[in-house]
Design a protein around this motif. Structure first.
Motif, mmCIF file in Angstrom:
data_model
loop_
_atom_site.group_PDB
_atom_site.id
_atom_site.type_symbol
_atom_site.label_atom_id
_atom_site.label_comp_id
_atom_site.label_asym_id
_atom_site.label_seq_id
_atom_site.Cartn_x
_atom_site.Cartn_y
_atom_site.Cartn_z
ATOM 1 N N ARG A 60 -71.911 75.671 -83.823
ATOM 2 C CA ARG A 60 -71.214 74.436 -83.433
ATOM 3 C C ARG A 60 -72.132 73.551 -82.581
ATOM 4 N NH1 ARG A 60 -65.417 74.923 -80.625
ATOM 5 N NH2 ARG A 60 -66.709 75.470 -78.828
ATOM 6 N N ARG A 150 -55.840 60.783 -77.416
ATOM 7 C CA ARG A 150 -57.035 61.386 -78.011
ATOM 8 C C ARG A 150 -57.608 60.361 -78.978
ATOM 9 N NH1 ARG A 150 -59.594 64.463 -75.388
ATOM 10 N NH2 ARG A 150 -59.532 66.653 -75.877
ATOM 11 N N LYS A 161 -68.900 68.919 -79.964
ATOM 12 C CA LYS A 161 -68.505 69.090 -78.556
ATOM 13 C C LYS A 161 -69.529 68.275 -77.770
ATOM 14 C CE LYS A 161 -67.323 72.890 -75.420
ATOM 15 N NZ LYS A 161 -66.110 72.298 -74.827
ATOM 16 N N TYR A 166 -66.025 63.716 -73.171
ATOM 17 C CA TYR A 166 -65.185 64.412 -72.203
ATOM 18 C C TYR A 166 -64.612 63.511 -71.116
ATOM 19 C CZ TYR A 166 -65.212 68.768 -74.492
ATOM 20 O OH TYR A 166 -64.943 69.744 -75.416
ATOM 21 N N GLU A 195 -54.284 67.986 -78.937
ATOM 22 C CA GLU A 195 -54.716 69.194 -78.218
ATOM 23 C C GLU A 195 -54.617 68.934 -76.725
ATOM 24 O OE1 GLU A 195 -58.926 69.922 -78.951
ATOM 25 O OE2 GLU A 195 -59.400 67.824 -78.625
ATOM 26 N N ALA A 196 -54.902 69.962 -75.939
ATOM 27 C CA ALA A 196 -54.920 69.786 -74.484
ATOM 28 C C ALA A 196 -56.305 69.291 -74.074
ATOM 29 C CB ALA A 196 -54.559 71.097 -73.807
ATOM 30 N N GLU A 199 -58.290 72.576 -74.559
ATOM 31 C CA GLU A 199 -57.741 73.713 -75.313
ATOM 32 C C GLU A 199 -57.053 73.202 -76.572
ATOM 33 O OE1 GLU A 199 -56.181 73.216 -72.078
ATOM 34 O OE2 GLU A 199 -57.838 74.225 -71.088
ATOM 35 N N LEU A 220 -60.860 69.480 -81.458
ATOM 36 C CA LEU A 220 -62.057 70.295 -81.614
ATOM 37 C C LEU A 220 -61.698 71.486 -82.506
ATOM 38 C CD1 LEU A 220 -65.011 70.393 -80.469
ATOM 39 C CD2 LEU A 220 -64.175 72.167 -78.927
ATOM 40 N N ILE A 223 -63.045 77.692 -81.491
ATOM 41 C CA ILE A 223 -63.402 79.035 -81.964
ATOM 42 C C ILE A 223 -62.307 80.027 -81.572
ATOM 43 C CG2 ILE A 223 -65.142 80.878 -81.641
ATOM 44 C CD1 ILE A 223 -67.174 78.375 -81.554
ATOM 45 N N THR A 224 -61.642 79.770 -80.465
ATOM 46 C CA THR A 224 -60.494 80.614 -80.093
ATOM 47 C C THR A 224 -59.333 80.332 -81.052
ATOM 48 O OG1 THR A 224 -61.221 80.167 -77.841
ATOM 49 C CG2 THR A 224 -59.230 81.477 -78.093
ATOM 50 N N ARG A 225 -59.149 79.056 -81.405
ATOM 51 C CA ARG A 225 -58.118 78.677 -82.391
ATOM 52 C C ARG A 225 -58.346 79.460 -83.677
ATOM 53 N NH1 ARG A 225 -57.898 75.260 -86.791
ATOM 54 N NH2 ARG A 225 -55.998 74.018 -87.107
ATOM 55 N N THR A 258 -55.160 77.680 -76.531
ATOM 56 C CA THR A 258 -56.276 78.579 -76.822
ATOM 57 C C THR A 258 -57.595 77.884 -76.485
ATOM 58 O OG1 THR A 258 -56.583 77.798 -79.109
ATOM 59 C CG2 THR A 258 -55.005 79.591 -78.772
ATOM 60 N N GLY A 259 -58.509 78.621 -75.893
ATOM 61 C CA GLY A 259 -59.828 78.073 -75.576
ATOM 62 C C GLY A 259 -60.695 79.156 -74.965
ATOM 63 N N THR A 260 -61.989 78.956 -75.066
ATOM 64 C CA THR A 260 -62.907 79.956 -74.511
ATOM 65 C C THR A 260 -62.643 80.149 -73.019
ATOM 66 O OG1 THR A 260 -64.574 79.412 -76.144
ATOM 67 C CG2 THR A 260 -65.346 80.483 -74.122
HETATM 68 N N1 PMP Z 1 -60.476 71.387 -77.386
HETATM 69 C C1 PMP Z 1 -61.321 70.884 -76.476
HETATM 70 C C2 PMP Z 1 -61.305 69.425 -76.200
HETATM 71 C C3 PMP Z 1 -62.202 71.737 -75.791
HETATM 72 O O1 PMP Z 1 -63.045 71.257 -74.875
HETATM 73 C C4 PMP Z 1 -62.176 73.123 -76.056
HETATM 74 C C5 PMP Z 1 -63.084 74.053 -75.315
HETATM 75 N N2 PMP Z 1 -64.338 74.161 -75.925
HETATM 76 C C6 PMP Z 1 -61.280 73.600 -77.028
HETATM 77 C C7 PMP Z 1 -60.451 72.695 -77.670
HETATM 78 C C8 PMP Z 1 -61.231 75.045 -77.393
HETATM 79 O O2 PMP Z 1 -62.401 75.393 -78.112
HETATM 80 P P1 PMP Z 1 -62.978 76.861 -78.091
HETATM 81 O O3 PMP Z 1 -61.873 77.757 -78.465
HETATM 82 O O4 PMP Z 1 -64.070 76.846 -79.101
HETATM 83 O O5 PMP Z 1 -63.470 77.117 -76.715
#
Ligand code: PMP
Length: 309
Positions: A60, A150, A161, A166, A195-196, A199, A220, A223-225, A258-260
């Motif tokens: 990514r 968004r 990313k 951001y 999304e959040a 997340e 985004l 990867i957790t999604r 969900t998110g890293t």
């Molecule tokens: N959306 C946004 C805007 C993010 O910054 C993140 C964190 N990287 C995610 C979703 C979740 O992505 P991931 O599961 O790959 O961390």
């Protein structure tokens, strides 16, 4: 008081943390042209350290730099090795896990929007606990739909990313936190759930149908999604990747992020409306448990997600 790496991988070499500096004229600092990743390494059940889905994160990162037309001075293998090297040299410091932050950015040289300066690459690591708090992970958090939208898919490059993008997330997050909430949920320009601030979002409706906004919306490709989709589908559950309205969140049985960084965080309230019973529901709990087992090397079918250092 963050526990952080003693060293930083900077442009291919390990340097002391204090030496991880850039010039004020760094192009990315002015205009935001950079791409980064957030990656977690976990202490596995046998005491080793493993990076979660490292290859997907590095891929990514390279997609992001490709989208931004930034020439990468290192190969995927070199950046991957840089992440591992940083953890290996500080094994004891990060015995309980680490958060890795690779970043590629346009360095100094020329100014102006047409400039093309050499890309610089850095990797840092620190200890980052539950992003939305331990209590948030256990009991769920309170979210608010943001007044910030968004950005459209032809404004923000959603498969990247990208640093400058951001600002939108930060405005939403600050607004939510100042309003007394934990996290912001952003809608797309048509008013559908995206999304959040950092997340992706899932919901379970009253019929037990699990939904998450599709990749054609401005989100985004988390990867957790992706891991959660795999975990749910492998358990025989169906997940619909479909457009979701704001009020669908209000009448859901379960909502989770969900998110890293945030991992699997239940959402117990959206816009002051209690979600379900106001506590983590059974599907959220199942996903959370399976995810935490997977990252700790306790789920053989997801062993390929781990890179031991
Ligand atoms: N959306 C946004 C805007 C993010 O910054 C993140 C964190 N990287 C995610 C979703 C979740 O992505 P991931 O599961 O790959 O961390």
């Amino acid at each position: 008081n963050v526990l952080r790496s003693d060293e930083i991988w900077l442009d291919g070499k390990l340097v002391k943390w204090e030496e991880g500096q850039v010039h004020i004229m760094t192009h990315a600092l002015h205009y935001g042209l950079g791409a980064f990743e957030g990656i977690r390494a976990y202490r596995t059940h046998d005491g080793r350290l493993a990076v979660f889905r490292l290859r997907e994160h590095i891929d990514r990162l390279f997609d992001s730099t490709h989208i931004c037309m930034m020439k990468m001075p290192f190969t995927r293998e070199q950046v991957t090795e840089g992440c591992l090297e940083l953890l290996r040299t500080q094994k004891e410091l990060f015995a309980n896990g680490a958060y890795l932050r690779p970043i590629a950015f346009m360095g100094d040289g020329a100014m102006g929007l047409g400039a093309i300066n050499p890309t610089r690459v850095a990797i840092t690591a620190w200890d980052w606990g539950a992003y939305l708090g331990d209590k948030g992970i256990r009991e769920g958090i309170r979210a608010k739909v943001s007044s910030f939208t968004r950005m459209h898919v032809n404004v923000n490059m959603v498969r990247g990313k990208i640093s400058g993008q951001y600002v939108n997330s930060i405005l939403a997050k600050r607004e939510a936190v100042l309003g007394g909430y934990d996290e912001a949920i952003l809608l797309d320009i048509s008013g559908f759930v995206a999304e959040a601030s950092g997340e992706n979002i899932f919901l379970v409706n009253k019929k037990g149908v699990i939904k998450t906004p599709p990749l054609s919306s401005p989100i985004l490709d988390g990867i957790t999604r992706d891991s959660v989709l795999r975990i749910l589908r492998d358990s025989g559950r169906e997940v619909e990747e479909v457009t979701v309205t704001r009020d669908a969140l209000y009448i859901s049985n379960e909502v989770f992020f969900t998110g890293t960084a945030a991992e699997i965080t239940p959402v117990r309230e959206v816009d002051n409306r209690t979600v379900g019973e106001g506590k983590p529901g059974p599907i959220t709990q199942y996903v959370q448990e399976t995810y935490f087992r997977a990252v700790r090397g306790l789920e053989p079918r997801y062993a390929h997600w781990l890179t031991y250092i």
